[in-house]
Write a protein that holds these residues in place. Sequence first.
Motif, PDB file in Angstrom:
ATOM      1  N   ARG A  36      -3.138  16.281  -1.496  1.00  0.00           N
ATOM      2  CA  ARG A  36      -4.522  15.700  -1.023  1.00  0.00           C
ATOM      3  C   ARG A  36      -5.615  15.809  -2.247  1.00  0.00           C
ATOM      4  NH1 ARG A  36      -3.085  13.201   3.668  1.00  0.00           N
ATOM      5  NH2 ARG A  36      -1.322  14.372   4.536  1.00  0.00           N
ATOM      6  N   LEU A  37      -6.588  15.044  -1.800  1.00  0.00           N
ATOM      7  CA  LEU A  37      -7.790  15.014  -2.889  1.00  0.00           C
ATOM      8  C   LEU A  37      -8.296  16.258  -3.409  1.00  0.00           C
ATOM      9  CD1 LEU A  37      -9.609  11.946  -1.277  1.00  0.00           C
ATOM     10  CD2 LEU A  37      -8.598  11.993  -3.637  1.00  0.00           C
ATOM     11  N   ASP A  38      -8.229  17.566  -2.551  1.00  0.00           N
ATOM     12  CA  ASP A  38      -8.687  18.553  -2.724  1.00  0.00           C
ATOM     13  C   ASP A  38      -7.618  19.368  -3.696  1.00  0.00           C
ATOM     14  OD1 ASP A  38      -6.663  19.248  -0.913  1.00  0.00           O
ATOM     15  OD2 ASP A  38      -8.077  20.141   0.564  1.00  0.00           O
ATOM     16  N   GLY A  39      -6.500  18.776  -4.267  1.00  0.00           N
ATOM     17  CA  GLY A  39      -5.300  19.454  -4.807  1.00  0.00           C
ATOM     18  C   GLY A  39      -4.400  20.242  -4.040  1.00  0.00           C
ATOM     19  N   GLU A  40      -4.313  20.312  -2.624  1.00  0.00           N
ATOM     20  CA  GLU A  40      -3.722  21.100  -1.915  1.00  0.00           C
ATOM     21  C   GLU A  40      -2.376  20.212  -1.364  1.00  0.00           C
ATOM     22  OE1 GLU A  40      -4.716  23.944   1.188  1.00  0.00           O
ATOM     23  OE2 GLU A  40      -6.590  23.624   0.682  1.00  0.00           O
ATOM     24  N   ASN A  41      -1.395  20.854  -1.401  1.00  0.00           N
ATOM     25  CA  ASN A  41      -0.227  20.261  -0.730  1.00  0.00           C
ATOM     26  C   ASN A  41      -0.061  20.503   0.579  1.00  0.00           C
ATOM     27  OD1 ASN A  41       2.293  18.283  -0.950  1.00  0.00           O
ATOM     28  ND2 ASN A  41       3.453  20.326  -0.882  1.00  0.00           N
ATOM     29  N   ARG A  42      -0.469  19.533   1.656  1.00  0.00           N
ATOM     30  CA  ARG A  42      -0.627  20.008   2.952  1.00  0.00           C
ATOM     31  C   ARG A  42      -0.579  18.741   3.687  1.00  0.00           C
ATOM     32  NH1 ARG A  42      -5.503  18.157   4.239  1.00  0.00           N
ATOM     33  NH2 ARG A  42      -7.106  18.154   2.689  1.00  0.00           N
ATOM     34  N   LEU A  43      -0.401  19.094   5.125  1.00  0.00           N
ATOM     35  CA  LEU A  43      -0.486  18.072   6.187  1.00  0.00           C
ATOM     36  C   LEU A  43      -1.796  17.577   6.314  1.00  0.00           C
ATOM     37  CD1 LEU A  43       1.753  19.900   8.893  1.00  0.00           C
ATOM     38  CD2 LEU A  43       2.468  18.178   7.224  1.00  0.00           C
ATOM     39  N   PRO A  95      -7.858   2.699  -4.314  1.00  0.00           N
ATOM     40  CA  PRO A  95      -8.610   2.005  -3.496  1.00  0.00           C
ATOM     41  C   PRO A  95      -8.126   1.272  -2.260  1.00  0.00           C
ATOM     42  CG  PRO A  95      -8.749   1.871  -5.786  1.00  0.00           C
ATOM     43  CD  PRO A  95      -7.614   2.587  -5.570  1.00  0.00           C
ATOM     44  N   ALA A  96      -8.886   1.329  -1.103  1.00  0.00           N
ATOM     45  CA  ALA A  96      -8.533   0.551  -0.052  1.00  0.00           C
ATOM     46  C   ALA A  96      -9.194  -0.889   0.220  1.00  0.00           C
ATOM     47  CB  ALA A  96      -8.784   1.463   1.245  1.00  0.00           C
ATOM     48  N   ARG A  97      -8.439  -1.867  -0.365  1.00  0.00           N
ATOM     49  CA  ARG A  97      -9.072  -3.262  -0.204  1.00  0.00           C
ATOM     50  C   ARG A  97      -8.554  -4.094   1.044  1.00  0.00           C
ATOM     51  NH1 ARG A  97      -9.164  -4.788  -6.483  1.00  0.00           N
ATOM     52  NH2 ARG A  97     -11.068  -3.923  -7.118  1.00  0.00           N
ATOM     53  N   TYR A 136       0.867  -1.227   0.018  1.00  0.00           N
ATOM     54  CA  TYR A 136       0.033  -0.060   0.008  1.00  0.00           C
ATOM     55  C   TYR A 136       1.044   1.468   0.041  1.00  0.00           C
ATOM     56  CZ  TYR A 136      -4.696  -1.590   0.013  1.00  0.00           C
ATOM     57  OH  TYR A 136      -5.939  -2.013  -0.458  1.00  0.00           O
ATOM     58  N   ILE A 137       1.974   1.126   0.719  1.00  0.00           N
ATOM     59  CA  ILE A 137       3.087   2.357   0.660  1.00  0.00           C
ATOM     60  C   ILE A 137       3.446   2.641  -0.828  1.00  0.00           C
ATOM     61  CG2 ILE A 137       5.207   3.147   1.367  1.00  0.00           C
ATOM     62  CD1 ILE A 137       2.839   3.728   3.326  1.00  0.00           C
ATOM     63  N   ASP A 138       3.761   1.699  -1.368  1.00  0.00           N
ATOM     64  CA  ASP A 138       4.183   1.623  -2.917  1.00  0.00           C
ATOM     65  C   ASP A 138       3.100   2.171  -3.730  1.00  0.00           C
ATOM     66  OD1 ASP A 138       6.744   0.875  -2.106  1.00  0.00           O
ATOM     67  OD2 ASP A 138       6.391  -1.385  -2.777  1.00  0.00           O
ATOM     68  N   LEU A 139       2.053   1.790  -3.451  1.00  0.00           N
ATOM     69  CA  LEU A 139       0.896   2.353  -4.247  1.00  0.00           C
ATOM     70  C   LEU A 139       0.557   3.881  -3.908  1.00  0.00           C
ATOM     71  CD1 LEU A 139      -1.901  -0.722  -4.067  1.00  0.00           C
ATOM     72  CD2 LEU A 139      -0.828   0.294  -5.932  1.00  0.00           C
ATOM     73  N   ILE A 140       0.575   4.090  -2.890  1.00  0.00           N
ATOM     74  CA  ILE A 140       0.281   5.533  -2.513  1.00  0.00           C
ATOM     75  C   ILE A 140       1.695   6.497  -3.125  1.00  0.00           C
ATOM     76  CG2 ILE A 140       0.526   7.103  -0.742  1.00  0.00           C
ATOM     77  CD1 ILE A 140      -1.218   5.204   1.073  1.00  0.00           C
ATOM     78  N   ASN A 141       2.855   5.933  -3.045  1.00  0.00           N
ATOM     79  CA  ASN A 141       4.001   6.709  -3.148  1.00  0.00           C
ATOM     80  C   ASN A 141       3.880   6.976  -5.099  1.00  0.00           C
ATOM     81  OD1 ASN A 141       5.081   7.050  -0.911  1.00  0.00           O
ATOM     82  ND2 ASN A 141       6.594   5.369  -1.101  1.00  0.00           N
ATOM     83  N   MET A 142       3.387   5.972  -5.780  1.00  0.00           N
ATOM     84  CA  MET A 142       3.367   6.221  -6.995  1.00  0.00           C
ATOM     85  C   MET A 142       2.031   6.572  -7.529  1.00  0.00           C
ATOM     86  SD  MET A 142       5.170   2.424  -8.188  1.00  0.00           S
ATOM     87  CE  MET A 142       4.425   1.478  -7.048  1.00  0.00           C
ATOM     88  N   MET A 147     -15.337  -4.815  -4.990  1.00  0.00           N
ATOM     89  CA  MET A 147     -14.533  -5.075  -6.335  1.00  0.00           C
ATOM     90  C   MET A 147     -14.463  -3.951  -7.042  1.00  0.00           C
ATOM     91  SD  MET A 147     -15.717  -8.008  -9.204  1.00  0.00           S
ATOM     92  CE  MET A 147     -15.356  -9.380  -8.026  1.00  0.00           C
ATOM     93  N   TYR A 148     -15.312  -2.799  -7.098  1.00  0.00           N
ATOM     94  CA  TYR A 148     -15.324  -1.779  -7.899  1.00  0.00           C
ATOM     95  C   TYR A 148     -15.300  -0.575  -7.018  1.00  0.00           C
ATOM     96  CZ  TYR A 148     -16.810  -5.144 -11.366  1.00  0.00           C
ATOM     97  OH  TYR A 148     -16.897  -6.157 -12.382  1.00  0.00           O
ATOM     98  N   SER A 149     -14.660  -0.785  -5.911  1.00  0.00           N
ATOM     99  CA  SER A 149     -14.530   0.259  -4.992  1.00  0.00           C
ATOM    100  C   SER A 149     -13.682   1.452  -5.608  1.00  0.00           C
ATOM    101  CB  SER A 149     -13.953  -0.162  -3.668  1.00  0.00           C
ATOM    102  OG  SER A 149     -12.719  -0.719  -3.877  1.00  0.00           O
ATOM    103  N   GLY A 150     -13.917   2.732  -5.512  1.00  0.00           N
ATOM    104  CA  GLY A 150     -13.434   3.931  -5.834  1.00  0.00           C
ATOM    105  C   GLY A 150     -12.186   4.307  -4.934  1.00  0.00           C
ATOM    106  N   ARG A 151     -11.369   5.322  -5.317  1.00  0.00           N
ATOM    107  CA  ARG A 151     -10.028   5.577  -4.459  1.00  0.00           C
ATOM    108  C   ARG A 151     -10.704   6.262  -3.163  1.00  0.00           C
ATOM    109  NH1 ARG A 151      -7.120  10.795  -7.624  1.00  0.00           N
ATOM    110  NH2 ARG A 151      -9.083  12.154  -7.271  1.00  0.00           N
ATOM    111  N   GLU A 152      -9.766   5.788  -1.999  1.00  0.00           N
ATOM    112  CA  GLU A 152      -9.968   6.143  -0.764  1.00  0.00           C
ATOM    113  C   GLU A 152      -9.000   7.254  -0.428  1.00  0.00           C
ATOM    114  OE1 GLU A 152     -11.729   6.716   2.101  1.00  0.00           O
ATOM    115  OE2 GLU A 152     -12.511   4.781   1.816  1.00  0.00           O
ATOM    116  N   ASP A 153      -9.319   8.169   0.742  1.00  0.00           N
ATOM    117  CA  ASP A 153      -8.433   9.295   1.110  1.00  0.00           C
ATOM    118  C   ASP A 153      -7.115   8.406   1.694  1.00  0.00           C
ATOM    119  OD1 ASP A 153      -7.114  10.839   3.211  1.00  0.00           O
ATOM    120  OD2 ASP A 153      -8.696  12.358   2.785  1.00  0.00           O
TER     121      ASP A 153
END
Length: 436
Positions: free
Chosen positions: A158-165, A85-87, A74-80, A96-102
Amino acid sequence: SDKADGKADLATYNAGVGNDQMNTSTGTDLWAKIYAAIERANLAIEGLREYADLTNANMKQLLGEALTLRALHYIDLINMWGDVPARLTSLNADNMYSGREDRDVIYKQLIIDLQEAQDLCAWPNEIDATKTVERVNKVFVKGLLARICLQASGYAQRLDGENRLSTDPELSKARLYPIALQACKDVMEQEGTYVALKSNFEDIFNNNGISGDVINAGSESLFEIGYSNNPARGRIMYTFGIKHTTADNMTTMLQGSQVGPTPTFFFDYSVKDLRRDITCCPFQWTKGVQTLQSFKSWSFGKLRYEWTNRMIPTGNDDGINRQYMRYADIVLMHAEAACETNDLDEAKRKLEMVRARARNGQSVLPEIKTTDKDELREKIRHERRIELALEFERYFDLVRWGIAEDKVANFVVGKHEVFPLPQTEIDKSNGKLQQN
């Protein structure tokens, strides 16, 4: 950027949706392969929880490994890819068709999983399964826990487009840095028993280490993704090793050095730092003889065909493992976490552990005496850069520190700043660096 292929696009931060290194239809689709691995981990976790005798050390180890490998993927996926999606259960009609997760949702689960896994997995050499670094052990679990805590509490787009904590209080620095610090302390308390820094930096990579396929647990290497040597699999040396322009007694493959250090990186080391000439190499092999490369085409030197003591590769694959984490990384994460939690003396002690090996008994790396937190933070960040070069952490460090955009942009436009060197390294007669 003038190469204009999928690899070059990755290297120049220009990867599109059709990048052939990440999205292919040839059965090597990286996204699909990682999710296949996550599915297998999910099945193992569910099966072990339901059917295994978890009082048995070997069953506990298997569950801890499955939790850890799922976290690694999952860390490799997030980094790339960022938010994915969080399965976290095996495939079913609902996910099976879950969308991406924060990513924060994933981070929190991974931290919980690794806190459990650290109690399940055995120490290096404690049981048969942990006698090799090709299997997960407790030291690596704690190291991965620390790495994820530092990353989760850092900056990201982040999902809102901001680079933040993160705005989630559970992922604040105040909450996660102490967890990372304790994980590193737990490992360092076992130094000499289950883990150790190699006394010679070169031995991490030469025929005593990764190039020689030395996979015994209990030293500096903590976890490696294993590749078969017979038949050979994997292209680690082929991609990251020193270049060979002709066949010779070391390799029949005319390859190596598909990537290399940026042209000024050599000068970021102190002149007698032992890591410099191992990391940055100006030569290539031609007909078994070393010949100079152009300054913009140097090789990383941590992986070298001449250091292998196994059969000569006859194809593109070479059987060299991918070293995922080593002990020096944990020492430097300990220094960083101590610095950020205001224990500057402890941070300096841990930083000096890594620098001491690079000194080779010389005075070219003077003791760090600063009492300024910001200055110490910069020194720790610089040390990670020169210690862990080519170990696939630098860019993700820059991202979590919130400085990736500035660092990349400044380098590209020629504003690269060489880290200040000790005054003893300046030739006062002409103001130039002594290249001895």
